[in-house]
Design a protein around this motif. Structure first.
Motif, PDB file in Angstrom:
ATOM      1  N   TYR A  33       0.850  -1.203   0.000  1.00  0.00           N
ATOM      2  CA  TYR A  33       0.000   0.000   0.000  1.00  0.00           C
ATOM      3  C   TYR A  33       0.884   1.252   0.000  1.00  0.00           C
ATOM      4  O   TYR A  33       0.666   2.191  -0.787  1.00  0.00           O
ATOM      5  CB  TYR A  33      -0.910  -0.021   1.239  1.00  0.00           C
ATOM      6  CG  TYR A  33      -2.160   0.826   1.127  1.00  0.00           C
ATOM      7  CD1 TYR A  33      -2.096   2.208   1.003  1.00  0.00           C
ATOM      8  CD2 TYR A  33      -3.415   0.232   1.170  1.00  0.00           C
ATOM      9  CE1 TYR A  33      -3.236   2.980   0.926  1.00  0.00           C
ATOM     10  CE2 TYR A  33      -4.571   0.998   1.080  1.00  0.00           C
ATOM     11  CZ  TYR A  33      -4.475   2.368   0.965  1.00  0.00           C
ATOM     12  OH  TYR A  33      -5.618   3.126   0.881  1.00  0.00           O
ATOM     13  N   ALA A  34       1.880   1.264   0.867  1.00  0.00           N
ATOM     14  CA  ALA A  34       2.784   2.416   0.916  1.00  0.00           C
ATOM     15  C   ALA A  34       3.553   2.558  -0.395  1.00  0.00           C
ATOM     16  O   ALA A  34       3.800   3.669  -0.873  1.00  0.00           O
ATOM     17  CB  ALA A  34       3.749   2.276   2.091  1.00  0.00           C
ATOM     18  N   ARG A  35       3.935   1.433  -0.993  1.00  0.00           N
ATOM     19  CA  ARG A  35       4.700   1.503  -2.239  1.00  0.00           C
ATOM     20  C   ARG A  35       3.902   2.177  -3.352  1.00  0.00           C
ATOM     21  O   ARG A  35       4.428   3.019  -4.089  1.00  0.00           O
ATOM     22  CB  ARG A  35       5.118   0.090  -2.673  1.00  0.00           C
ATOM     23  CG  ARG A  35       6.096   0.080  -3.850  1.00  0.00           C
ATOM     24  CD  ARG A  35       6.655  -1.302  -4.064  1.00  0.00           C
ATOM     25  NE  ARG A  35       5.734  -2.167  -4.793  1.00  0.00           N
ATOM     26  CZ  ARG A  35       5.699  -2.255  -6.132  1.00  0.00           C
ATOM     27  NH1 ARG A  35       6.528  -1.520  -6.880  1.00  0.00           N
ATOM     28  NH2 ARG A  35       4.861  -3.090  -6.719  1.00  0.00           N
ATOM     29  N   VAL A  36       2.610   1.838  -3.477  1.00  0.00           N
ATOM     30  CA  VAL A  36       1.830   2.417  -4.571  1.00  0.00           C
ATOM     31  C   VAL A  36       1.540   3.895  -4.335  1.00  0.00           C
ATOM     32  O   VAL A  36       1.644   4.714  -5.250  1.00  0.00           O
ATOM     33  CB  VAL A  36       0.536   1.618  -4.820  1.00  0.00           C
ATOM     34  CG1 VAL A  36      -0.462   1.754  -3.684  1.00  0.00           C
ATOM     35  CG2 VAL A  36      -0.112   2.080  -6.121  1.00  0.00           C
ATOM     36  N   VAL A  37       1.189   4.288  -3.111  1.00  0.00           N
ATOM     37  CA  VAL A  37       0.868   5.699  -2.893  1.00  0.00           C
ATOM     38  C   VAL A  37       2.131   6.561  -2.967  1.00  0.00           C
ATOM     39  O   VAL A  37       2.087   7.714  -3.418  1.00  0.00           O
ATOM     40  CB  VAL A  37       0.114   5.915  -1.555  1.00  0.00           C
ATOM     41  CG1 VAL A  37      -1.228   5.192  -1.571  1.00  0.00           C
ATOM     42  CG2 VAL A  37       0.939   5.497  -0.353  1.00  0.00           C
ATOM     43  N   ASN A  76      -6.531   0.506  -6.569  1.00  0.00           N
ATOM     44  CA  ASN A  76      -7.503   1.536  -6.192  1.00  0.00           C
ATOM     45  C   ASN A  76      -6.903   2.540  -5.208  1.00  0.00           C
ATOM     46  O   ASN A  76      -7.224   3.732  -5.249  1.00  0.00           O
ATOM     47  CB  ASN A  76      -8.742   0.888  -5.588  1.00  0.00           C
ATOM     48  CG  ASN A  76      -9.522   0.081  -6.612  1.00  0.00           C
ATOM     49  OD1 ASN A  76      -9.394   0.299  -7.812  1.00  0.00           O
ATOM     50  ND2 ASN A  76     -10.320  -0.866  -6.141  1.00  0.00           N
ATOM     51  N   ALA A  77      -6.033   2.066  -4.311  1.00  0.00           N
ATOM     52  CA  ALA A  77      -5.356   2.985  -3.389  1.00  0.00           C
ATOM     53  C   ALA A  77      -4.503   3.977  -4.170  1.00  0.00           C
ATOM     54  O   ALA A  77      -4.407   5.161  -3.807  1.00  0.00           O
ATOM     55  CB  ALA A  77      -4.489   2.200  -2.408  1.00  0.00           C
ATOM     56  N   GLY A  78      -3.889   3.494  -5.244  1.00  0.00           N
ATOM     57  CA  GLY A  78      -3.100   4.396  -6.070  1.00  0.00           C
ATOM     58  C   GLY A  78      -3.945   5.497  -6.687  1.00  0.00           C
ATOM     59  O   GLY A  78      -3.538   6.669  -6.724  1.00  0.00           O
TER      60      GLY A  78
END
Length: 535
Positions: A33-37, A76-78
């Motif tokens: 999650y942290a990697r994509v955002v 979707n988080a991205g």
């Protein structure tokens, strides 16, 4: 945690970059999650105006093809991070929209899971920008009305100002500063109370006429108070003109049926509608004449009260109107009709304030006046099993293979109702488990009473599965008509059959809940009618 943290941060911060940083600190640094955002953040730093290029990067490096499954959380988080950071960018025509508008529109243009992503971004930027950041093009069509999809039909009709008060009360409780009024809002009530005090609020009031227009007015000399202002622009003689609120919805009220919402009426026969009215006349007849009314959804019959003449001078007129017998149907509009019978055309404002619907109500359901809609039958919400209208009756059936235990429910009535009398005529056709519901909070908790086993009736408690509270012998038969009635007052429930009390149970430990019909095991039955009366 990222989205929840962003929403929380938005109460104190307004800049998207700062909101992003606070939310990022709440998730594991080495998580996917942290990697994509962070990838989105770094791309935005290089290309702060081109969200499409950023979306191309996401599609290439974090696309749905890389995260198989039903719910693509990482991609979707991205997009959430993209829409948040690019909400300050300009549109293609060079215009700089509000951050809420720009963020929601970018989230939608990116595709993928558009409803969830746009909803998350709208919440973050809506909190950050407040009401001033919500453009009229988004707020006006909503008209303070929102639809949910749950087993509780009365809760699916959401009035946004009232829900805002509820959320604020929850916040006060969590902060340890809740007042008695706050706790009452959290506990809930069957009463409907609209004060129109929140800026711009309409509480979902509508008009039927091209000659009427609604908006919120701030009241002079009363800090923070408001009312509804209705511009009445010279209706033509005998023109239809109504001002109303909807306590019940049908399939015909919507453009599609995604998520299959179901509804139970929130204003019932016997309750009292109250409000204050005032008129400000510019031209036309000396008096503006209105009549309180209720409309029945089955045949659209309008039942009016006595005429009320508003002189157009200073001061308010108090209005009371008892909601009429719905005759087996449901009330789907309450409000006021306007007398346009004269040749003179009235021009001015009608003001409405302190609208409420209170008191004990009753609901009678004539199944010959119902329709199959939204994967259920009006006016209830079906869960599991088969619920069909045949020959003016509601035919219910359930099988072991369908749900594992053959259970099925049909929820009717108001979620916050307390002491009630529930009555229904039933013909058991096959199997057992032919019951009425009372004080039920949904699919996994509540109470039922009826024919639960051969030669037996019982009062049951649902706590993620049905168990008996009280049982007695009763020689019921298949293909024979019975009237089941349960009166629940306080912690006691009494089951009667054909008017004769047969069983009592203590320990009814849920103080409020819906009513309805149930199959507590596999079988089939026919329901001839249903009614609930609040005591």
């Amino acid at each position: 945690a990222f989205i929840a943290g962003a929403i929380s941060a938005a109460f104190l911060e307004s800049e998207p970059e700062r909101i992003f940083d606070i939310a990022l600190a709440l998730i594991p640094e080495r998580s996917e999650y942290a990697r994509v955002v962070c990838a989105v953040r770094d791309f935005h730093a290089r290309e702060p105006q081109d969200f499409r290029a950023c979306m191309a990067m996401l599609t290439s490096d974090f696309g749905y093809d890389r995260y198989p499954g039903v719910c693509h959380i990482i991609p979707n988080a991205g997009v959430c991070a993209l829409a948040l950071l690019y909400s300050t960018s300009k549109a293609a025509n060079g215009a700089l929209a509000s951050r809420l508008s720009r963020g929601v529109e970018i989230a939608t243009m990116c595709g993928w899971d558009t409803d969830c992503i746009a909803g998350n971004i709208g919440t973050i930027l809506g909190v950050a920008g407040g009401l001033d950041g919500v453009e009229d093009k988004y707020r006006k069509p909503m008209d303070d009305f929102f639809v949910c999809s749950s087993a509780a039909g009365s809760l699916n009709i959401v009035d946004l100002p009232s829900f805002a008060h509820f959320l604020a009360a929850l916040g006060c409780r969590e902060a340890g500063v809740a007042t008695a009024a706050d706790l009452a809002k959290i506990e809930g009530s069957t009463d409907i109370c609209f004060d129109f005090d929140l800026p711009g609020s309409t509480h979902g009031f509508r008009t039927l006429s091209n000659y009427l227009r609604i908006r919120n007015r701030r009241l002079e000399g009363s800090e923070g108070a408001g009312c509804i202002e209705v511009l009445i622009d010279r209706p033509m003689p005998n023109a239809l003109a109504r001002l109303y609120w909807k306590p019940f919805y049908r399939r015909e009220d919507f453009d599609d049926e995604r998520y299959s919402p179901a509804f139970s009426p929130t204003a019932l026969t016997g309750q009292v509608m109250r409000c204050r009215l005032a008129a400000e006349r510019w031209t036309g007849p000396a008096d503006l004449v209105v009549r309180p009314y209720a409309r029945l959804t089955w045949d659209k019959t309008i039942i009016e009260g006595a005429p009320i003449a508003l002189s157009g001078g200073p001061g308010w007129t108090d209005v009371e109107f008892t909601l009429p017998d719905a005759a087996g149907s449901s009330i789907d509009e309450i409000g006021f009709t306007f007398d346009t019978s004269g040749t003179e055309r009235w021009f001015g404002y009608l003001l409405l304030d302190d609208f409420s619907v209170t008191g004990k109500g009753s609901l009678e359901v004539d199944f010959s006046k119902q329709r199959p809609e939204f994967a259920t039958v009006t006016p209830g919400s079906a869960n599991h099993g088969s619920w069909k209208l045949e020959g003016g009756r509601l035919v219910a059936a359930s099988e072991e293979a369908a749900t594992g235990k053959g259970t099925a429910e049909f929820f009717v009535g108001r979620f916050h109702a307390r002491d009630q009398r529930v009555s229904a005529r039933v013909i058991p056709r096959q199997g057992q488990g032919h019951c009425v519901l009372f004080r039920t909070r949904g699919t996994i908790t509540g109470f039922a009473a009826g024919f639960t086993a051969p030669g037996e009736v019982a009062i049951l408690r649902n706590d993620m599965g049905w168990r008996g509270l009280a049982t007695t012998s009763f020689a019921w038969e298949l293909n024979k008509e019975y009237r089941l009635e349960v009166e629940a007052v306080g912690d006691t429930a009494i089951l009667s059959i054909d008017g004769n009390p047969v069983l009592e149970a203590k320990g009814i430990d849920l103080p409020l809940g819906m009513t309805g019909l149930a199959r507590t095991s596999a079988g089939a039955c026919e329901w001839l009618d249903f009614s609930t009366k609040e005591l």
